[in-house]
Scaffold this active site. Structure first.
Site, PDB file in Angstrom:
ATOM      1  N   LYS A 191     -17.765   7.313 -14.393  1.00  0.00           N
ATOM      2  CA  LYS A 191     -16.754   7.595 -15.417  1.00  0.00           C
ATOM      3  C   LYS A 191     -16.987   8.948 -16.087  1.00  0.00           C
ATOM      4  CE  LYS A 191     -15.481   2.834 -16.088  1.00  0.00           C
ATOM      5  NZ  LYS A 191     -15.951   1.599 -16.722  1.00  0.00           N
TER       6      LYS A 191
ATOM      7  N   LYS B 122      -9.894  -1.416   2.946  1.00  0.00           N
ATOM      8  CA  LYS B 122      -9.249  -2.603   2.402  1.00  0.00           C
ATOM      9  C   LYS B 122      -8.210  -2.226   1.353  1.00  0.00           C
ATOM     10  CE  LYS B 122     -12.830  -3.478  -0.983  1.00  0.00           C
ATOM     11  NZ  LYS B 122     -13.564  -4.425  -1.755  1.00  0.00           N
TER      12      LYS B 122
ATOM     13  N   LYS C 168      -6.223  -0.581  -5.339  1.00  0.00           N
ATOM     14  CA  LYS C 168      -5.280   0.095  -6.213  1.00  0.00           C
ATOM     15  C   LYS C 168      -5.371   1.581  -5.913  1.00  0.00           C
ATOM     16  CE  LYS C 168      -5.194  -2.162 -10.108  1.00  0.00           C
ATOM     17  NZ  LYS C 168      -5.835  -2.536 -11.367  1.00  0.00           N
TER      18      LYS C 168
END
Ligand code: TRP
Length: 333
Positions: free
Chosen positions: A115, A197, A200
């Site tokens: 982050k 896979k 999002k």
């Protein structure tokens, strides 16, 4: 008297739209767990403030994540389904746990480092202590099992560290929480772009969302990559073809799959037909869920009732734990 069920807790980030990967990976696990365990499922709205301080979108996101999970089968009468910010005891426990959390350890957390890289202008203390807040969520109910994906396992390890520090310093209150999933390996839903896979991802055309309209589902499925078909009998499948079979296995009948397997093996497979069938089976699977989501989203009073009931249930367990915590810490003067 019936045996007390073991306690399960998990948090769901209110960020956008659920997709088929979430459905088969996470939600189906929750839905199964609600029968066997005493479950606390929480919308992690406070966590989202660490990276999204602007709350304009938060109400809609919280409503959506609740509606999606309920439409997929989470039953607010069976589980405590609540919002993190509605259970104030979370914040108190978070504060106590912060005293057991060493900043050096937190700085080494993989999710924190990620982050920081993504968001160098907003490295706030909440971001650093994200795992402390998550530990508070779990320990508040003295949960033993936490259904989460691999990316959260380091956070659970941190939670276990705080459990041990707390129990050792003040007295035994908390059990160690562990990740839990029914299927040994979580069901992987392949992406529509042929590799990896479903996630999002930036490529929304490679992901089937539970909110997708029928025609959008058809369009996405029809766009998946194929080729001229195998030229030798019983040849192995390239990944992008394997993936189409993988998607079929999630929603189509055994019979249909066997037919296309046979067609593949004797080199008569027609990918156009296969994708048309897959598209229709996907529509049949997703569209009732989408309708349910929309009906729930239209009923704001229902959503409010769900959150109130969930917060009340979670509040009972939270108050019990915090009473014990204050007593054990010697703060009961
Ligand atoms: N950090 C979790 C995620 O990103 C969400 C979460 C918040 C959570 N609190 C939790 C998960 C407690 C399990 C238990 O997905």
């Amino acid at each position: 008297m019936t045996k007390k069920k073991e306690i399960v807790m998990s948090g769901i980030r209110p960020t956008g739209f659920l997709h088929l990967g979430n459905y088969f990976g996470a939600i189906r696990n929750y839905v199964k767990m609600q029968e066997d365990f005493d479950c606390y499922f929480m919308v992690a709205d406070l966590h989202s403030l660490t990276t999204h301080p602007d709350t304009k979108q938060l109400r809609a996101n919280v409503h959506r994540v609740l509606a999606e999970n309920i439409a997929c089968g989470l039953d607010p009468d069976k589980v405590a389904l609540y919002c993190q910010s509605h259970v104030y005891e979370t914040s108190e426990l978070y504060l106590y746990l912060n005293m057991l959390a060493y900043t050096g350890e937190l700085e080494k957390t993989v999710t924190f480092k990620d982050k920081v890289r993504q968001n160098p202008d907003n490295i706030n203390a909440g971001l650093l202590t994200y795992p402390v807040l998550m530990s508070a969520d779990i320990l508040l109910h003295r949960a033993k099992y936490v259904p989460v994906g691999k990316d959260q396992e380091q956070h659970l390890e941190i939670a276990r560290t705080y459990v041990n520090r707390f129990n050792h310093r003040y007295g035994k209150v908390f059990p160690e929480p562990y990740a839990f999933n029914y299927n040994q390996e979580l069901v992987k839903v392949p992406s529509l772009d042929g590799t990896g896979k479903m996630s999002k991802s930036e490529n929304q055309m490679a992901t089937l969302y539970l909110a997708d309209e029928d025609d959008m589902i058809r369009k996405k499925v029809m766009k998946t990559k194929t080729d001229g078909g195998p030229t030798e009998i019983n040849s192995s499948k390239p990944e992008y073809i394997e993936n189409i079979f993988g998607l079929m296995k999630l929603v189509s009948s055994e019979e249909v799959i066997l037919k296309f397997e046979a067609d593949y093996n004797n080199c008569t497979i027609r990918y156009g037909d296969m994708k048309k069938l897959l598209a229709e089976d996907m529509v049949t699977f997703i569209s009732p869920i989408r309708s349910k989501i929309n009906a729930i989203l239209d009923d704001k009073q229902y959503l409010k009732n769900v959150m109130e009931k969930g917060a009340a249930k979670a509040g009972i367990s939270a108050k019990e734990t915090m009473k014990l915590v204050r007593e054990t810490m010697g703060l009961d003067y």
